[in-house]
Design a protein around this motif. Structure first.
Motif, mmCIF file in Angstrom:
data_model
loop_
_atom_site.group_PDB
_atom_site.id
_atom_site.type_symbol
_atom_site.label_atom_id
_atom_site.label_comp_id
_atom_site.label_asym_id
_atom_site.label_seq_id
_atom_site.Cartn_x
_atom_site.Cartn_y
_atom_site.Cartn_z
ATOM 1 N N MET A 288 0.896 -1.244 0.128
ATOM 2 C CA MET A 288 0.042 0.077 -0.078
ATOM 3 C C MET A 288 0.907 1.145 -0.026
ATOM 4 S SD MET A 288 -2.697 1.422 2.793
ATOM 5 C CE MET A 288 -3.991 -0.081 2.517
ATOM 6 N N PRO A 289 0.723 1.934 -1.162
ATOM 7 C CA PRO A 289 1.628 3.317 -1.106
ATOM 8 C C PRO A 289 0.890 4.267 -0.262
ATOM 9 C CG PRO A 289 0.071 3.229 -2.947
ATOM 10 C CD PRO A 289 0.079 1.773 -2.384
ATOM 11 N N GLY A 290 1.799 5.364 0.013
ATOM 12 C CA GLY A 290 0.981 6.514 0.845
ATOM 13 C C GLY A 290 -0.051 7.227 0.115
ATOM 14 N N PHE A 291 0.091 7.308 -1.257
ATOM 15 C CA PHE A 291 -0.777 8.112 -2.267
ATOM 16 C C PHE A 291 -0.842 9.489 -1.651
ATOM 17 C CE2 PHE A 291 -4.307 7.049 -5.264
ATOM 18 C CZ PHE A 291 -3.767 6.235 -5.924
ATOM 19 N N ILE A 292 0.458 10.287 -2.063
ATOM 20 C CA ILE A 292 0.379 11.713 -1.953
ATOM 21 C C ILE A 292 -0.317 12.110 -2.887
ATOM 22 C CG2 ILE A 292 2.079 13.802 -1.803
ATOM 23 C CD1 ILE A 292 4.361 11.700 -1.294
ATOM 24 N N THR A 293 -1.390 13.043 -2.576
ATOM 25 C CA THR A 293 -2.471 13.664 -3.361
ATOM 26 C C THR A 293 -2.395 15.232 -3.216
ATOM 27 O OG1 THR A 293 -4.160 13.083 -1.684
ATOM 28 C CG2 THR A 293 -3.964 11.577 -3.528
ATOM 29 N N ASP A 294 -1.861 15.876 -2.372
ATOM 30 C CA ASP A 294 -1.925 17.255 -2.603
ATOM 31 C C ASP A 294 -0.673 17.662 -1.635
ATOM 32 O OD1 ASP A 294 -2.464 19.763 -3.264
ATOM 33 O OD2 ASP A 294 -4.064 20.006 -1.695
ATOM 34 N N ILE A 295 -0.098 18.891 -2.341
ATOM 35 C CA ILE A 295 1.140 19.440 -1.579
ATOM 36 C C ILE A 295 0.935 20.732 -1.524
ATOM 37 C CG2 ILE A 295 2.655 17.462 -2.306
ATOM 38 C CD1 ILE A 295 4.248 19.577 -4.113
ATOM 39 N N LEU A 296 1.664 21.568 -0.909
ATOM 40 C CA LEU A 296 1.798 23.089 -0.747
ATOM 41 C C LEU A 296 2.918 23.585 -0.063
ATOM 42 C CD1 LEU A 296 0.609 24.712 2.193
ATOM 43 C CD2 LEU A 296 -1.640 24.054 1.291
ATOM 44 N N ILE A 297 3.158 24.774 -0.228
ATOM 45 C CA ILE A 297 4.313 25.406 0.260
ATOM 46 C C ILE A 297 3.908 26.693 1.134
ATOM 47 C CG2 ILE A 297 6.538 26.384 -0.095
ATOM 48 C CD1 ILE A 297 6.895 24.788 -2.721
ATOM 49 N N SER A 298 4.259 26.984 2.197
ATOM 50 C CA SER A 298 3.839 28.030 2.920
ATOM 51 C C SER A 298 4.371 29.355 2.263
ATOM 52 C CB SER A 298 4.408 27.936 4.349
ATOM 53 O OG SER A 298 5.937 28.079 4.394
ATOM 54 N N LEU A 299 3.552 30.586 2.439
ATOM 55 C CA LEU A 299 4.012 31.416 1.854
ATOM 56 C C LEU A 299 5.290 32.154 1.928
ATOM 57 C CD1 LEU A 299 0.712 33.721 1.704
ATOM 58 C CD2 LEU A 299 1.789 32.746 -0.197
ATOM 59 N N ASP A 300 6.087 31.997 2.930
ATOM 60 C CA ASP A 300 7.325 32.359 3.117
ATOM 61 C C ASP A 300 8.384 31.456 2.726
ATOM 62 O OD1 ASP A 300 6.941 30.239 5.217
ATOM 63 O OD2 ASP A 300 7.476 31.420 7.009
ATOM 64 N N ASP A 301 8.010 30.308 2.111
ATOM 65 C CA ASP A 301 9.038 29.276 1.465
ATOM 66 C C ASP A 301 9.705 28.432 2.470
ATOM 67 O OD1 ASP A 301 8.054 29.859 -0.876
ATOM 68 O OD2 ASP A 301 9.731 31.181 -1.639
ATOM 69 N N ARG A 302 9.045 28.444 3.680
ATOM 70 C CA ARG A 302 9.801 27.651 4.859
ATOM 71 C C ARG A 302 9.264 26.349 4.985
ATOM 72 N NH1 ARG A 302 10.121 28.461 11.476
ATOM 73 N NH2 ARG A 302 11.619 26.684 11.760
ATOM 74 N N PHE A 303 8.008 25.875 4.688
ATOM 75 C CA PHE A 303 7.649 24.727 5.280
ATOM 76 C C PHE A 303 6.806 24.008 3.900
ATOM 77 C CE2 PHE A 303 7.302 26.399 9.454
ATOM 78 C CZ PHE A 303 8.261 25.776 9.913
ATOM 79 N N LEU A 304 7.233 22.779 3.726
ATOM 80 C CA LEU A 304 6.147 21.863 2.523
ATOM 81 C C LEU A 304 5.339 21.217 3.520
ATOM 82 C CD1 LEU A 304 6.019 20.698 -0.076
ATOM 83 C CD2 LEU A 304 7.901 19.054 0.561
ATOM 84 N N TYR A 305 3.983 21.118 2.948
ATOM 85 C CA TYR A 305 3.173 20.170 3.486
ATOM 86 C C TYR A 305 2.416 19.192 2.570
ATOM 87 C CZ TYR A 305 3.034 23.879 7.139
ATOM 88 O OH TYR A 305 3.078 24.650 7.916
ATOM 89 N N PHE A 306 2.060 17.966 2.767
ATOM 90 C CA PHE A 306 1.584 17.065 1.770
ATOM 91 C C PHE A 306 0.500 16.013 2.816
ATOM 92 C CE2 PHE A 306 5.821 15.006 2.141
ATOM 93 C CZ PHE A 306 5.389 13.668 2.429
ATOM 94 N N SER A 307 -0.289 15.482 1.851
ATOM 95 C CA SER A 307 -1.312 14.661 2.372
ATOM 96 C C SER A 307 -0.908 13.093 2.150
ATOM 97 C CB SER A 307 -2.636 14.830 2.305
ATOM 98 O OG SER A 307 -2.797 15.046 0.807
ATOM 99 N N ASN A 308 -1.075 12.094 2.690
ATOM 100 C CA ASN A 308 -1.029 10.843 2.280
ATOM 101 C C ASN A 308 -2.454 10.166 2.184
ATOM 102 O OD1 ASN A 308 1.729 10.221 1.792
ATOM 103 N ND2 ASN A 308 2.312 10.456 3.682
ATOM 104 N N TRP A 309 -2.994 10.137 1.199
ATOM 105 C CA TRP A 309 -4.441 9.796 1.182
ATOM 106 C C TRP A 309 -4.764 8.237 1.719
ATOM 107 C CZ3 TRP A 309 -8.153 7.678 -2.635
ATOM 108 C CH2 TRP A 309 -9.633 7.965 -2.406
ATOM 109 N N LEU A 310 -3.986 7.411 1.496
ATOM 110 C CA LEU A 310 -4.344 6.049 1.838
ATOM 111 C C LEU A 310 -3.711 5.749 3.317
ATOM 112 C CD1 LEU A 310 -3.758 4.152 -1.548
ATOM 113 C CD2 LEU A 310 -5.775 4.795 -0.287
ATOM 114 N N HIS A 311 -2.549 6.051 3.486
ATOM 115 C CA HIS A 311 -2.020 6.066 5.014
ATOM 116 C C HIS A 311 -2.441 6.683 6.034
ATOM 117 C CE1 HIS A 311 2.283 4.441 3.415
ATOM 118 N NE2 HIS A 311 1.160 3.557 2.894
#
Length: 454
Positions: A288-311
């Motif tokens: 079972m893969p994590g299934f990364i379905t969305d990502i975004l970067i904070s406006l100050d370019d410091r943090f990356l966020y993403f979701s693992n839809w299956l995990h």
């Protein structure tokens, strides 16, 4: 970071594939904790047709038009992923009660552009609106772009020029200071449209490239391989318009690749995060893969966020060193591997045990974390749980039955860290026309994934 606190958000809500013969609608949700209507849908704008599959949205004007006093952010563009209609919604007359302004019929998209399955909408500094497509009208794969007039919203034709086009399309981002647009590839619409079939793997039916375009010439110039069947979806440049790098989330391969401009002037990519698959029983495949379905970067370019839809987890990475993202926050809010469910994890490189089912306000949340949106100050991360109705129905039938939710996570912007706001829940299972599937989240004034600075 500073910015006005969000008070309402717009969320496309889908009834296709739910068994409920109702049109999709645009929900206006009150997210102001001081409001008596906090966490409530305060307005619904139903579309005039059934079966559209609203998905993503964009603006008629955004930060790419900064300084142009003649431009107003007053129209929300809603492409329909399956019907190929494009809706233009008036949010300028009443922010809290949007109204339908124009319908662009699918045959106009087909005949004028030879494209179908429209996805991402971005406004351009020219005042025009550009929408990516997954394929051609017959459901075969084809990467191309629909260009709309920013005043009349009439189709002007294709953005791309020349004979070369990528075999597939999906998302895109552009960076004029580096004369580049980069697009991604999900898969061929006529194969992925009805659900995920493992037999489609290793047959060239899912995307494997980032596609590089000359921004000025509108021509396709380079393909960057990110792995067979990787299915690169959401792509984000750093917000700094001088930056010549960014990240893309690959869904099936569950990897984050950093793309960048080389010293030679072309573009390349390197894998910087890999989510290990889990050995499981009771699921579609043994891994079972994590299934990364969305990502975004904070406006100050410091943090990356993403979701693992299956995990079932959302992750926060410090990207101060863009080549070496550092995991600083993680929270589980559902997913396919929770205790007591049909899936048993036999080997897990990351967890000691399966996570507990996620409950909030007494409700067990079906599905997994999917679309995400960050507040302008970086302190609140909003989450919805629907990916695409046919895949929702396949992977999370209880999500279709019970409806999706919107959650909010509190973010530590100093050291990193994510915690669930236990007082926030928007339950789309309680909609008047029955449970629905809520997807992307937009702020009226623009946000981390709608606006491009030039």
């Amino acid at each position: 970071m500073k910015g006005p606190r969000e008070e309402i958000v717009y969320v496309p809500c889908i009834y296709r594939n739910t068994g409920r013969k109702k049109p999709d609608f645009l929900a206006t949700v009150d997210v102001n904790p001081k409001s008596p209507h906090y966490c409530q849908v305060i307005h619904r704008l139903p579309m005039p047709n059934l079966g559209d599959e609203l998905h993503h949205s964009g603006w008629n004007t955004c930060s790419s038009c900064f300084g142009d006093a003649t431009k107003k952010r007053n129209r929300l563009i809603l492409p329909s992923l399956i019907s190929s209609r494009i809706y233009v919604v008036d949010v300028g007359t009443d922010l809290r009660a949007p109204r339908l302004f124009k319908v662009i019929n699918s045959e106009d998209v087909f005949w004028k552009c030879n494209l179908g399955y429209p996805h991402t909408s971005h406004c351009l500094g020219s005042g025009e609106i550009m929408i990516s497509a997954l394929g051609d009208p017959a459901g075969s794969g084809k990467g191309g772009f629909i260009l709309l007039d920013g005043e009349t919203f009439e189709i002007k034709g294709n953005w791309e020029k020349g004979d070369k086009t990528p075999p597939m399309g999906y998302d895109f981002w552009y960076q004029p200071r580096h004369n580049v647009l980069i697009s991604t590839e999900w898969g061929i619409p006529k194969f992925l449209g009805y659900g995920f079939d493992p037999n489609d793997l290793k047959k060239g039916r899912y995307g494997c490239h980032l596609n590089v375009w000359d921004w000025t010439a509108h021509t396709y110039i380079q393909a960057i391989d990110v792995g067979e069947d990787a299915a690169p979806l959401e792509i984000r440049f750093l917000h700094n318009p001088d930056a010549a790098e960014g990240y893309v989330g690959c869904t099936i391969s569950s990897a984050i690749h950093r793309f960048y401009k080389t010293e030679q002037g072309n573009w390349a990519a390197e894998k910087v995060i890999q989510i290990p698959s889990k050995k499981v029983e009771g699921w579609l495949l043994p891994d079972m893969p994590g299934f990364i379905t969305d990502i975004l970067i904070s406006l100050d370019d410091r943090f990356l966020y993403f979701s693992n839809w299956l995990h079932g987890d959302i992750r926060q990475y410090d990207i101060s060193d863009t080549r070496k993202p550092k995991l600083v926050g993680q929270v589980f809010v559902g997913g396919s591997i929770t205790k007591g469910g049909p899936v048993t994890v036999r080997r897990d490189e990351e967890l000691q045990s399966q996570p507990d089912p996620f409950f909030i306000k007494g409700k067990r949340v079906p599905g997994g974390p999917q679309m995400i949106q960050l507040s302008l100050d970086g302190k609140r991360l909003y989450v919805t749980t629907s990916l695409y109705s046919a895949w929702d129905r396949q992977f999370y039938p209880d999500l279709v039955e019970d409806g999706s939710v919107m959650l909010q996570l509190d973010v530590d912007t100093e050291q990193g860290g994510l915690t669930v706001n236990e007082s926030f829940l928007v339950d789309f299972g309680k909609e008047p026309d029955g449970p629905c599937l809520a997807h992307e989240i937009r702020y009226p004034g623009g946000d981390c994934t709608s606006d491009i600075w030039v």
